[in-house]
Design a protein around this motif. Structure first.
Motif, mmCIF file in Angstrom:
data_model
loop_
_atom_site.group_PDB
_atom_site.id
_atom_site.type_symbol
_atom_site.label_atom_id
_atom_site.label_comp_id
_atom_site.label_asym_id
_atom_site.label_seq_id
_atom_site.Cartn_x
_atom_site.Cartn_y
_atom_site.Cartn_z
ATOM 1 N N ILE A 109 0.791 -1.322 0.515
ATOM 2 C CA ILE A 109 -0.024 -0.039 -0.379
ATOM 3 C C ILE A 109 0.674 1.277 -0.264
ATOM 4 N N LEU A 110 1.884 1.347 0.559
ATOM 5 C CA LEU A 110 3.183 2.329 0.925
ATOM 6 C C LEU A 110 3.668 2.454 -0.607
ATOM 7 N N ARG A 111 4.076 1.323 -1.609
ATOM 8 C CA ARG A 111 5.011 1.782 -2.614
ATOM 9 C C ARG A 111 3.739 2.475 -3.786
ATOM 10 N N HIS A 112 2.603 2.271 -3.274
ATOM 11 C CA HIS A 112 1.778 2.235 -4.553
ATOM 12 C C HIS A 112 0.751 3.773 -4.134
ATOM 13 N N GLN A 113 0.508 4.112 -2.893
ATOM 14 C CA GLN A 113 0.417 5.347 -2.323
ATOM 15 C C GLN A 113 0.871 6.334 -3.364
ATOM 16 N N PRO A 114 0.027 7.688 -3.264
ATOM 17 C CA PRO A 114 0.612 8.886 -4.113
ATOM 18 C C PRO A 114 2.418 9.432 -2.538
ATOM 19 N N PRO A 115 2.505 9.904 -3.327
ATOM 20 C CA PRO A 115 3.974 10.985 -2.541
ATOM 21 C C PRO A 115 2.781 11.322 -0.586
ATOM 22 N N VAL A 116 3.300 11.305 0.168
ATOM 23 C CA VAL A 116 2.792 11.784 1.246
ATOM 24 C C VAL A 116 2.107 14.005 1.216
ATOM 25 N N ASP A 117 3.217 14.107 0.505
ATOM 26 C CA ASP A 117 3.378 15.714 0.270
ATOM 27 C C ASP A 117 2.326 15.859 -0.124
ATOM 28 N N LEU A 118 1.808 15.343 -1.599
ATOM 29 C CA LEU A 118 0.784 16.061 -2.066
ATOM 30 C C LEU A 118 -1.241 15.260 -1.828
ATOM 31 N N TRP A 119 -0.771 14.795 -0.013
ATOM 32 C CA TRP A 119 -2.092 14.825 0.635
ATOM 33 C C TRP A 119 -1.926 14.787 1.705
ATOM 34 N N ARG A 120 -1.200 15.909 2.047
ATOM 35 C CA ARG A 120 -1.035 15.874 3.839
ATOM 36 C C ARG A 120 -1.992 17.093 4.032
ATOM 37 N N LYS A 121 -2.578 17.877 3.171
ATOM 38 C CA LYS A 121 -3.023 18.968 3.209
ATOM 39 C C LYS A 121 -4.343 18.684 3.074
#
Length: 336
Positions: A109-121
């Protein structure tokens, strides 16, 4: 006798706040019934230890865990296929800890999810190209430092998770069947099956266990099939049929808000938001409309727009004819 012996609550997915309930019933906590009819599937040899109703993430994960523990089980699902709608998307730490034990599912899941900086806000704005009223970074260092938990939270659409879970189930011997009634040579309900198109319509107990009646449509005709099990588990969502059939009520207010969910893809919008204002949720407020845009994946340009819906003043059909200009004018363009 009328009390439910065990109720488990699973938390893990977020839509705004989404809870998936699992209700477990044995033959000793439902109203007794003398009927032992099985419509072709009967006898002690055909009784499963566990029958699960609902093939969402909770039911699928439970199937994997039970199988790993050597407990035979099968799943009934009323839908004839798995949803392609993104649905829920935020997975919390505890769920990821469970997934960590499922053949590396958490890592996948972590490999295939979008980069964190794109969804943290979370972003609050007048439109997606208009004034930003404010933004909140909802992630904290503890979400990633792996001190509180050995694995971090994730942003991963439910239909993608379902796909990974089905792959794991097939790997351990499960079969997905969507051909309605069991074939005549299927003398019993075999374990390790996910039976699509089977809607639970009644639950009764007998001297030998729990009897579940499912309704199936095949060749345009409705038919019923009865299944026997020792334990029945309802993982069929907030509007659980199992919960209702065994008489478990819900407390609190109902229908607090009705929303129209519009699933669409736009590479252009995804690229714009990645470059200008990346985020997971966009709360849009202007004099013409309000709504919440869920950015499931900015890189793939996959979104769900949730718009308040007020019947009877509004009709659902009104949205289908004006959805494109409505989206563009009131949510996507700059509002002065």
């Amino acid at each position: 006798m009328a009390a439910l012996r065990l109720t488990r609550r699973f938390h893990g997915f977020y839509r705004t706040r989404l809870h998936s309930n699992a209700v477990l019933c044995s033959s000793y906590n439902l109203r007794r019934d003398s009927s032992t009819s099985s419509d072709g599937i009967d006898g002690r040899d055909s009784r499963l230890p566990v029958l699960i109703v609902g093939a969402g993430p909770v039911g699928l994960v439970l199937s994997i865990l039970l199988t790993k523990l050597g407990v035979k089980c099968a799943v009934l699902e009323k839908s004839c296929g798995f949803s392609r709608h993104p649905q829920a998307h935020f997975i919390n730490n505890r769920s990821m800890e469970v997934f960590r034990k499922l053949n590396g599912l958490a890592d996948e899941i972590l490999r295939h999810q979008p980069p964190v900086d794109l969804w943290r806000k979370f972003v609050y704005c007048t439109s997606l190209t208009g004034q930003v009223l404010g933004s909140v970074d909802h992630m904290q260092p503890k979400d990633f430092d792996k001190i509180v938990s050995p694995v971090s939270v994730a942003h991963f659409s439910q239909y993608k998770l379902t796909r990974l879970l089905i792959e794991q189930l097939k790997h351990i011997g499960f079969h997905v069947k969507s051909d309605g009634l069991l074939n005549s040579d299927d003398v019993k309900l075999a374990e390790q099956q996910i039976l699509l198109g089977h809607e639970c319509t009644s639950i009764n107990t007998t001297e030998n266990g729990v009897t579940v009646t499912a309704s199936i449509t095949r060749a345009g005709k409705r038919a019923e099939k009865k299944f026997h099990c020792d334990f029945l588990i309802g993982t069929d969502g907030a509007s659980s049929t199992v919960r209702k059939l065994v008489g478990i009520g819900m407390s609190g207010e109902h229908d607090l808000q009705k929303l129209i969910s519009i699933h669409f893809t736009s590479q252009d919008l995804g690229q714009y938001l990645m470059n200008e204002r990346p985020g997971m949720l966009f709360f849009i407020f202007n004099t013409e409309a309000i709504g919440v845009l869920v950015a499931h994946d900015l890189m793939q340009g996959e979104f769900v727009l949730q718009v308040p819906f007020y019947p009877p003043q509004q009709r659902f059909d009104d949205f289908s004819s004006r959805v494109t200009p409505y989206l563009y004018i009131h949510f996507f363009t700059r509002i002065a």
